[in-house]
Scaffold this motif. Structure first.
Motif, PDB file in Angstrom:
ATOM      1  N   ARG A 128       0.845  -1.200   0.000  1.00 62.18           N
ATOM      2  CA  ARG A 128       0.000   0.000   0.000  1.00 62.18           C
ATOM      3  C   ARG A 128       0.880   1.249   0.000  1.00 62.18           C
ATOM      4  O   ARG A 128       2.011   1.244   0.487  1.00 62.18           O
ATOM      5  CB  ARG A 128      -0.916  -0.001   1.226  1.00 62.18           C
ATOM      6  CG  ARG A 128      -1.793  -1.234   1.335  1.00 62.18           C
ATOM      7  CD  ARG A 128      -2.887  -1.297   0.283  1.00 62.18           C
ATOM      8  NE  ARG A 128      -3.580  -2.574   0.321  1.00 62.18           N
ATOM      9  CZ  ARG A 128      -4.511  -2.896   1.212  1.00 62.18           C
ATOM     10  NH1 ARG A 128      -4.868  -2.038   2.156  1.00 62.18           N
ATOM     11  NH2 ARG A 128      -5.084  -4.092   1.168  1.00 62.18           N
ATOM     12  N   ASP A 129       0.340   2.320  -0.509  1.00 60.09           N
ATOM     13  CA  ASP A 129       1.077   3.584  -0.594  1.00 60.09           C
ATOM     14  C   ASP A 129       0.932   4.367   0.708  1.00 60.09           C
ATOM     15  O   ASP A 129       0.196   5.367   0.788  1.00 60.09           O
ATOM     16  CB  ASP A 129       0.578   4.407  -1.784  1.00 60.09           C
ATOM     17  CG  ASP A 129       1.005   3.811  -3.102  1.00 60.09           C
ATOM     18  OD1 ASP A 129       1.944   2.992  -3.113  1.00 60.09           O
ATOM     19  OD2 ASP A 129       0.401   4.157  -4.133  1.00 60.09           O
ATOM     20  N   ASP A 159       3.782  10.386   4.285  1.00 59.27           N
ATOM     21  CA  ASP A 159       2.658   9.931   3.462  1.00 59.27           C
ATOM     22  C   ASP A 159       2.594  10.681   2.134  1.00 59.27           C
ATOM     23  O   ASP A 159       2.336  10.093   1.080  1.00 59.27           O
ATOM     24  CB  ASP A 159       1.340  10.119   4.222  1.00 59.27           C
ATOM     25  CG  ASP A 159       1.156   9.135   5.360  1.00 59.27           C
ATOM     26  OD1 ASP A 159       1.766   8.049   5.310  1.00 59.27           O
ATOM     27  OD2 ASP A 159       0.400   9.444   6.300  1.00 59.27           O
ATOM     28  N   PRO A 163       5.362   7.879  -3.881  1.00 61.30           N
ATOM     29  CA  PRO A 163       4.891   7.924  -5.283  1.00 61.30           C
ATOM     30  C   PRO A 163       3.775   6.903  -5.496  1.00 61.30           C
ATOM     31  O   PRO A 163       3.805   5.807  -4.929  1.00 61.30           O
ATOM     32  CB  PRO A 163       6.136   7.545  -6.097  1.00 61.30           C
ATOM     33  CG  PRO A 163       7.284   7.606  -5.147  1.00 61.30           C
ATOM     34  CD  PRO A 163       6.732   7.368  -3.784  1.00 61.30           C
ATOM     35  N   ASP A 164       2.811   7.258  -6.325  1.00 64.26           N
ATOM     36  CA  ASP A 164       1.673   6.362  -6.577  1.00 64.26           C
ATOM     37  C   ASP A 164       2.150   4.990  -7.047  1.00 64.26           C
ATOM     38  O   ASP A 164       2.938   4.885  -7.995  1.00 64.26           O
ATOM     39  CB  ASP A 164       0.743   6.971  -7.630  1.00 64.26           C
ATOM     40  CG  ASP A 164      -0.031   8.160  -7.097  1.00 64.26           C
ATOM     41  OD1 ASP A 164      -0.066   8.336  -5.859  1.00 64.26           O
ATOM     42  OD2 ASP A 164      -0.591   8.915  -7.916  1.00 64.26           O
ATOM     43  N   GLY A 165       1.652   3.956  -6.367  1.00 62.28           N
ATOM     44  CA  GLY A 165       1.945   2.586  -6.773  1.00 62.28           C
ATOM     45  C   GLY A 165       3.336   2.089  -6.423  1.00 62.28           C
ATOM     46  O   GLY A 165       3.707   0.980  -6.808  1.00 62.28           O
ATOM     47  N   GLN A 166       4.087   2.882  -5.667  1.00 59.72           N
ATOM     48  CA  GLN A 166       5.468   2.489  -5.368  1.00 59.72           C
ATOM     49  C   GLN A 166       5.765   2.524  -3.865  1.00 59.72           C
ATOM     50  O   GLN A 166       6.899   2.764  -3.452  1.00 59.72           O
ATOM     51  CB  GLN A 166       6.448   3.395  -6.118  1.00 59.72           C
ATOM     52  CG  GLN A 166       6.311   3.296  -7.629  1.00 59.72           C
ATOM     53  CD  GLN A 166       7.489   3.908  -8.352  1.00 59.72           C
ATOM     54  OE1 GLN A 166       8.582   3.373  -8.369  1.00 59.72           O
ATOM     55  NE2 GLN A 166       7.247   5.068  -8.948  1.00 59.72           N
TER      56      GLN A 166
END
Length: 272
Positions: A128-129, A159, A163-166
């Motif tokens: 999860r991000d 938070d 980066p999105d998805g990483q």
């Protein structure tokens, strides 16, 4: 502000080869994170493999007496971690059908699981991000911000930077950057954040903004002659079998009883 692309591009290839990084099993990740809280990674590796073999599921750990877990924890230090992991395993069996829950709130409701551990499991097992704030990441964030940070500020900043998805890669990379480059005595010339780090750009003035910033640990007191050493010796001796209470320092014994690590019956001490 951290240069996210620079951190990722420079750090991914240099990630330390740690065995739990090859797993996405949330129980194995939880075991690793609890062990790593106050113990160096190289000391954890063999014991992590052992525990994953002895207790492959929460039900396997909750199904043995706490005393067995304490015996097998010896050598890692801070045995309250074993107590909490045992309690968390029992709670997972009772509340979550023996599974590790997949929300920060449910994880933090387990015995001994705080914000760091809950978020580490979310990032490293469930990918999860979420921002994970250990002492290494907290040190980087304070220095790049150029100021001490409060607990809520450092978590919000962590938070916001993911980066999105990483989430997995970002947190692992940032942790390793703090563990190997942005150390208490930093190697700024090797750091991909140097160009945007406010502390470095100001000439690394003292006091270091990481000192006293939320999430940054302070040096431990010497182990030799400490209560930690006396507690460890007492538990190690009791791990070999019950013994007369009178043989031990009463003050140390009372602390262990209060922590639920030792029980006293008929003038003898036992592991639970």
């Amino acid at each position: 502000m951290l240069a996210v692309a620079d951190v990722l591009s420079s750090g991914e290839a240099r990630l330390r080869d740690l065995p739990w990084r090859a797993s996405r099993d949330p129980w194995k990740i939880l075991i690793a994170e609890v062990m790593l809280q106050q113990t160096q990674a190289m000391r954890v590796i063999r014991r992590w493999h052992d525990w994953c073999r002895w207790y492959p599921t929460p039900a396997d750990l909750s199904g043995v007496p706490l005393g067995d877990a304490l015996r097998r924890w010896q050598g890692l230090g801070y045995p309250r971690r074993a107590r909490d992991l045992h309690g968390a395993a029992a709670a997972m069996v009772q509340r979550h059908d023996g599974q590790v829950p997949d929300s920060v709130e449910q994880l933090q409701a387990l015995p001994g699981i705080g914000p760091y551990t809950a978020r580490a499991v979310m990032a490293f097992a469930f990918e999860r991000d979420v921002g994970v704030v250990d002492t290494n990441i907290a040190r980087i964030l304070a220095r790049t911000a150029g100021t001490k940070l409060t607990r809520s500020t450092v978590q919000s900043l962590a938070d916001a930077l993911v980066p999105d998805g990483q989430g997995w890669l970002w947190n692992q990379t940032l942790m390793d950057l703090g563990a190997t480059v942005c150390r208490p005595k930093p190697s700024c010339e090797a750091c991909p954040t140097a160009a945007t780090c406010r502390w470095h750009q100001a000439g690394n003035p003292m006091p270091d903004p990481a000192a006293g910033s939320a999430g940054v640990s302070t040096p431990q007191a010497p182990y030799e002659g400490s209560d930690r050493q006396a507690r460890g010796r007492t538990l190690a001796e009791l791990g070999r079998g019950a013994n007369a209470t009178a043989r031990f320092d009463r003050r140390i014994v009372e602390g262990l009883i209060l922590d639920g690590l030792v029980v006293e019956r008929d003038g003898e001490l036992h592991l639970p």
